[in-house]
Design a protein around this motif. Sequence first.
Motif, mmCIF file in Angstrom:
data_model
loop_
_atom_site.group_PDB
_atom_site.id
_atom_site.type_symbol
_atom_site.label_atom_id
_atom_site.label_comp_id
_atom_site.label_asym_id
_atom_site.label_seq_id
_atom_site.Cartn_x
_atom_site.Cartn_y
_atom_site.Cartn_z
ATOM 1 N N GLU A 48 -6.427 12.031 -4.361
ATOM 2 C CA GLU A 48 -5.441 11.645 -5.369
ATOM 3 C C GLU A 48 -4.267 10.906 -4.740
ATOM 4 O OE1 GLU A 48 -5.922 11.766 -8.507
ATOM 5 O OE2 GLU A 48 -7.814 12.854 -8.346
ATOM 6 N N ALA A 49 -3.793 11.409 -3.611
ATOM 7 C CA ALA A 49 -2.666 10.745 -2.952
ATOM 8 C C ALA A 49 -3.054 9.372 -2.432
ATOM 9 C CB ALA A 49 -2.150 11.612 -1.811
ATOM 10 N N LEU A 50 -4.280 9.249 -1.930
ATOM 11 C CA LEU A 50 -4.722 7.980 -1.367
ATOM 12 C C LEU A 50 -4.953 6.911 -2.425
ATOM 13 C CD1 LEU A 50 -7.311 9.330 1.232
ATOM 14 C CD2 LEU A 50 -5.150 8.176 1.766
ATOM 15 N N THR A 51 -5.397 7.319 -3.599
ATOM 16 C CA THR A 51 -5.791 6.345 -4.625
ATOM 17 C C THR A 51 -4.792 6.225 -5.758
ATOM 18 O OG1 THR A 51 -7.086 8.044 -5.827
ATOM 19 C CG2 THR A 51 -8.235 6.752 -4.131
ATOM 20 N N ARG A 52 -3.684 6.956 -5.699
ATOM 21 C CA ARG A 52 -2.688 6.892 -6.760
ATOM 22 C C ARG A 52 -2.048 5.510 -6.783
ATOM 23 N NH1 ARG A 52 0.754 10.915 -5.131
ATOM 24 N NH2 ARG A 52 -0.720 12.423 -5.998
ATOM 25 N N PRO A 53 -1.874 4.911 -7.967
ATOM 26 C CA PRO A 53 -1.224 3.610 -8.050
ATOM 27 C C PRO A 53 0.180 3.652 -7.440
ATOM 28 C CG PRO A 53 -2.288 4.136 -10.126
ATOM 29 C CD PRO A 53 -2.356 5.373 -9.272
ATOM 30 N N PRO A 54 0.653 2.547 -6.831
ATOM 31 C CA PRO A 54 1.926 2.561 -6.123
ATOM 32 C C PRO A 54 3.100 3.042 -6.939
ATOM 33 C CG PRO A 54 0.709 0.539 -5.668
ATOM 34 C CD PRO A 54 -0.056 1.258 -6.742
ATOM 35 N N ASP A 55 3.154 2.708 -8.240
ATOM 36 C CA ASP A 55 4.306 3.098 -9.047
ATOM 37 C C ASP A 55 4.369 4.590 -9.297
ATOM 38 O OD1 ASP A 55 2.115 3.179 -10.678
ATOM 39 O OD2 ASP A 55 3.117 2.341 -12.430
ATOM 40 N N GLN A 56 3.252 5.309 -8.999
ATOM 41 C CA GLN A 56 3.238 6.759 -9.175
ATOM 42 C C GLN A 56 3.551 7.494 -7.873
ATOM 43 O OE1 GLN A 56 -0.240 8.264 -11.161
ATOM 44 N NE2 GLN A 56 -0.332 6.515 -12.557
#
Length: 209
Positions: free
Chosen positions: A197-205
């Motif tokens: 989740e941390a690796l693939t989370r969109p940058p704005d999140q």
Amino acid sequence: MAARGRPRTFDPDTALRQALTVFWERGYEGTSLNDLAHAMGIASASIYACFGTKEDLFRKVMALYGATSGEPPRRALREQPTARAAIHAMLRATADEITRSDAPHYCMLILAAPTGAEENHPVREFLADLRRGMHVLIRDRLARGVTDGDLTAAPATLDAVARYYTTVVQGLSIQARDGADRTELETVITCAMAAWEALTRPPDQTRTR
């Protein structure tokens, strides 16, 4: 009518599988032509006539390895319905293959020729190309997840995520070679997937609010 050459008295497919066993157990530099001839049950001259040089034979062996022990992780990437499931299944398939009771506990792509004499540099580069190919397969599967809509990672991050999971695959092999069992490797996989989740989370999140 011209005289025909003496027919082969061995099965090339069987001989290739026997060569695979030797290279897998001893690595590229640790395997001599005498070792191969003894394991394959044929003379060195027959090895050259059928398979070429030791390097030629090794490349054929690696093709066989890729089609057998190397196939389950790639199949997991292809067949699982989501990118996350594909990565998870790939890691588990890798762990299964490198802890089999009937084979050495490591991946040949990673440890068959990690270092060695300068004249064997082409073999090391050949293996490095195969490892880079695995990275590309992982990255492409992540990109497919973006296209399919089950992965929202920014395209710019896909290469980094692919490189992370490629590194995990390689680390699993080293751990297995050093004695880690299947249960211990599963704990590594669990940790690696916890990072998804941390690796693939969109940058704005990822910004602190």
